[in-house]
Write a protein that holds these residues in place. Structure first.
Motif, PDB file in Angstrom:
ATOM      1  N   ALA A   2       0.841  -1.197   0.000  1.00  7.56           N
ATOM      2  CA  ALA A   2       0.000   0.000   0.000  1.00  7.56           C
ATOM      3  C   ALA A   2       0.876   1.246   0.000  1.00  7.56           C
ATOM      4  CB  ALA A   2      -0.911  -0.002   1.216  1.00  7.56           C
ATOM      5  N   LYS A   3       0.371   2.264  -0.674  1.00  5.70           N
ATOM      6  CA  LYS A   3       1.120   3.512  -0.687  1.00  5.70           C
ATOM      7  C   LYS A   3       0.965   4.206   0.655  1.00  5.70           C
ATOM      8  CE  LYS A   3       1.124   4.529  -5.546  1.00  5.70           C
ATOM      9  NZ  LYS A   3       0.941   5.516  -6.573  1.00  5.70           N
ATOM     10  N   SER A   4       2.034   4.865   1.083  1.00 11.78           N
ATOM     11  CA  SER A   4       1.964   5.577   2.350  1.00 11.78           C
ATOM     12  C   SER A   4       1.124   6.834   2.189  1.00 11.78           C
ATOM     13  CB  SER A   4       3.375   5.926   2.831  1.00 11.78           C
ATOM     14  OG  SER A   4       3.999   6.772   1.891  1.00 11.78           O
ATOM     15  N   LYS A   5       0.616   7.301   3.302  1.00 10.30           N
ATOM     16  CA  LYS A   5      -0.211   8.495   3.305  1.00 10.30           C
ATOM     17  C   LYS A   5       0.638   9.706   2.904  1.00 10.30           C
ATOM     18  CE  LYS A   5      -3.589  10.794   6.135  1.00 10.30           C
ATOM     19  NZ  LYS A   5      -4.340  10.819   7.377  1.00 10.30           N
ATOM     20  N   LEU A   6       0.008  10.655   2.231  1.00 12.16           N
ATOM     21  CA  LEU A   6       0.714  11.868   1.832  1.00 12.16           C
ATOM     22  C   LEU A   6       1.111  12.676   3.055  1.00 12.16           C
ATOM     23  CD1 LEU A   6      -1.504  13.253  -1.091  1.00 12.16           C
ATOM     24  CD2 LEU A   6       0.723  12.164  -1.290  1.00 12.16           C
ATOM     25  N   SER A   7       2.305  13.245   2.993  1.00  9.99           N
ATOM     26  CA  SER A   7       2.686  14.175   4.055  1.00  9.99           C
ATOM     27  C   SER A   7       1.861  15.448   3.866  1.00  9.99           C
ATOM     28  CB  SER A   7       4.178  14.505   3.967  1.00  9.99           C
ATOM     29  OG  SER A   7       4.438  15.317   2.825  1.00  9.99           O
ATOM     30  N   GLU A   8       1.831  16.270   4.878  1.00  8.65           N
ATOM     31  CA  GLU A   8       1.057  17.511   4.780  1.00  8.65           C
ATOM     32  C   GLU A   8       1.607  18.398   3.652  1.00  8.65           C
ATOM     33  OE1 GLU A   8      -0.687  21.151   7.477  1.00  8.65           O
ATOM     34  OE2 GLU A   8       0.222  19.433   8.462  1.00  8.65           O
ATOM     35  N   LYS A   9       2.920  18.431   3.513  1.00  6.78           N
ATOM     36  CA  LYS A   9       3.540  19.232   2.458  1.00  6.78           C
ATOM     37  C   LYS A   9       3.148  18.703   1.077  1.00  6.78           C
ATOM     38  CE  LYS A   9       7.992  20.986   0.913  1.00  6.78           C
ATOM     39  NZ  LYS A   9       9.438  21.031   1.156  1.00  6.78           N
ATOM     40  N   GLN A  10       3.186  17.365   0.895  1.00 13.36           N
ATOM     41  CA  GLN A  10       2.787  16.760  -0.388  1.00 13.36           C
ATOM     42  C   GLN A  10       1.311  17.030  -0.678  1.00 13.36           C
ATOM     43  OE1 GLN A  10       3.929  12.760   0.670  1.00 13.36           O
ATOM     44  NE2 GLN A  10       5.593  12.762  -0.835  1.00 13.36           N
ATOM     45  N   PHE A  11       0.472  16.905   0.353  1.00 13.28           N
ATOM     46  CA  PHE A  11      -0.953  17.155   0.186  1.00 13.28           C
ATOM     47  C   PHE A  11      -1.187  18.572  -0.319  1.00 13.28           C
ATOM     48  CE2 PHE A  11      -4.769  19.118   1.930  1.00 13.28           C
ATOM     49  CZ  PHE A  11      -5.748  18.327   1.347  1.00 13.28           C
ATOM     50  N   TRP A  12      -0.595  19.551   0.345  1.00 14.76           N
ATOM     51  CA  TRP A  12      -0.820  20.942  -0.041  1.00 14.76           C
ATOM     52  C   TRP A  12      -0.237  21.250  -1.414  1.00 14.76           C
ATOM     53  CZ3 TRP A  12      -4.506  23.780   1.518  1.00 14.76           C
ATOM     54  CH2 TRP A  12      -5.054  23.577   2.784  1.00 14.76           C
ATOM     55  N   LEU A  13       0.889  20.659  -1.739  1.00 10.82           N
ATOM     56  CA  LEU A  13       1.476  20.860  -3.066  1.00 10.82           C
ATOM     57  C   LEU A  13       0.539  20.320  -4.142  1.00 10.82           C
ATOM     58  CD1 LEU A  13       3.873  21.795  -4.781  1.00 10.82           C
ATOM     59  CD2 LEU A  13       4.838  19.519  -4.506  1.00 10.82           C
ATOM     60  N   GLN A  14       0.009  19.101  -3.933  1.00 17.86           N
ATOM     61  CA  GLN A  14      -0.923  18.528  -4.902  1.00 17.86           C
ATOM     62  C   GLN A  14      -2.220  19.326  -4.958  1.00 17.86           C
ATOM     63  OE1 GLN A  14      -1.643  14.330  -4.863  1.00 17.86           O
ATOM     64  NE2 GLN A  14       0.507  13.839  -4.598  1.00 17.86           N
ATOM     65  N   ARG A  15      -2.729  19.711  -3.800  1.00 19.58           N
ATOM     66  CA  ARG A  15      -3.994  20.453  -3.752  1.00 19.58           C
ATOM     67  C   ARG A  15      -3.872  21.784  -4.478  1.00 19.58           C
ATOM     68  NH1 ARG A  15      -8.668  20.292  -0.027  1.00 19.58           N
ATOM     69  NH2 ARG A  15     -10.097  21.729  -1.029  1.00 19.58           N
ATOM     70  N   LEU A  16      -2.817  22.532  -4.201  1.00 20.45           N
ATOM     71  CA  LEU A  16      -2.621  23.830  -4.847  1.00 20.45           C
ATOM     72  C   LEU A  16      -2.330  23.676  -6.338  1.00 20.45           C
ATOM     73  CD1 LEU A  16      -0.613  25.697  -2.064  1.00 20.45           C
ATOM     74  CD2 LEU A  16      -3.010  26.049  -2.723  1.00 20.45           C
ATOM     75  N   SER A  17      -1.607  22.639  -6.705  1.00 15.92           N
ATOM     76  CA  SER A  17      -1.327  22.397  -8.124  1.00 15.92           C
ATOM     77  C   SER A  17      -2.615  22.108  -8.883  1.00 15.92           C
ATOM     78  CB  SER A  17      -0.366  21.219  -8.295  1.00 15.92           C
ATOM     79  OG  SER A  17       0.867  21.494  -7.700  1.00 15.92           O
ATOM     80  N   LYS A  18      -3.440  21.230  -8.322  1.00 13.58           N
ATOM     81  CA  LYS A  18      -4.686  20.871  -8.994  1.00 13.58           C
ATOM     82  C   LYS A  18      -5.645  22.062  -9.043  1.00 13.58           C
ATOM     83  CE  LYS A  18      -8.011  17.137  -9.300  1.00 13.58           C
ATOM     84  NZ  LYS A  18      -8.529  15.913  -8.691  1.00 13.58           N
ATOM     85  N   THR A  19      -5.706  22.830  -7.972  1.00 10.89           N
ATOM     86  CA  THR A  19      -6.572  24.011  -7.940  1.00 10.89           C
ATOM     87  C   THR A  19      -6.097  25.047  -8.962  1.00 10.89           C
ATOM     88  OG1 THR A  19      -7.110  23.625  -5.627  1.00 10.89           O
ATOM     89  CG2 THR A  19      -7.490  25.845  -6.468  1.00 10.89           C
ATOM     90  N   SER A  20      -4.804  25.248  -9.058  1.00 16.17           N
ATOM     91  CA  SER A  20      -4.259  26.209 -10.027  1.00 16.17           C
ATOM     92  C   SER A  20      -4.533  25.763 -11.456  1.00 16.17           C
ATOM     93  CB  SER A  20      -2.750  26.373  -9.819  1.00 16.17           C
ATOM     94  OG  SER A  20      -2.482  26.862  -8.535  1.00 16.17           O
ATOM     95  N   LEU A  21      -4.355  24.486 -11.702  1.00 18.12           N
ATOM     96  CA  LEU A  21      -4.629  23.935 -13.029  1.00 18.12           C
ATOM     97  C   LEU A  21      -6.101  24.123 -13.391  1.00 18.12           C
ATOM     98  CD1 LEU A  21      -3.124  22.437 -15.283  1.00 18.12           C
ATOM     99  CD2 LEU A  21      -3.749  20.299 -14.159  1.00 18.12           C
ATOM    100  N   ARG A  22      -6.989  23.834 -12.445  1.00 21.78           N
ATOM    101  CA  ARG A  22      -8.424  24.000 -12.680  1.00 21.78           C
ATOM    102  C   ARG A  22      -8.781  25.472 -12.904  1.00 21.78           C
ATOM    103  NH1 ARG A  22     -12.041  20.281 -11.880  1.00 21.78           N
ATOM    104  NH2 ARG A  22     -10.745  19.151 -10.405  1.00 21.78           N
TER     105      ARG A  22
END
Length: 136
Positions: A2-22
């Motif tokens: 199983a993949k490990s849970k995202l760190s808080e930094k990874q989560f925010w990086l992905q969240r902001l990247s996806k939001t910016s792309l959208r």
């Protein structure tokens, strides 16, 4: 394994990247869609079109890489239908405004419909949930 849970930094990086792309995608869609609906010359909105197509492609790749089941869920299938409607711009150029409106209405269903509808598998005939996604 199983993949490990995202760190808080990874989560925010992905969240902001996806939001910016959208956000860029919505900017491109509104610019190109407005130009088409109002009959503005193409050279005035073509850059918005390029933004919309590029960001749309990137968001599709993001979803397929995250979980291939996106392709058989209604949200993925309707996105592919929207691409098909975009291809009709070539042979049915006189119907571009109607095609844009149809694509926009499908986008609302894909983005804001209930999870049971968006996650409905056209193969399985029932809702299938994919991997947990990072919203954006």
């Amino acid at each position: 394994m199983a993949k490990s849970k995202l760190s808080e930094k990874q989560f925010w990086l992905q969240r902001l990247s996806k939001t910016s792309l959208r956000a860029l995608h919505i900017l491109g869609v509104t610019g190109a869609g407005g130009g088409i609906l109002l009959g503005v010359p193409q050279e005035k909105w073509i850059y918005y079109w390029c933004i919309a197509m590029t960001t749309g492609l990137l968001m599709m790749i993001w979803e397929v890489v995250r979980d291939w089941r996106w392709l058989i869920q209604l949200k993925g299938v309707l996105t592919l239908v929207k691409l098909g409607l975009l291809l009709l711009f070539i042979p049915l150029a006189q119907y571009k405004p109607e095609l844009v409106v149809t694509i926009l209405l499908l986008s609302v269903v894909v983005s804001h419909g209930p999870a049971g509808l968006r996650h409905f598998s056209v193969i399985h005939g029932r809702r299938i949930d994919g991997r947990k996604e990072v919203k954006g």
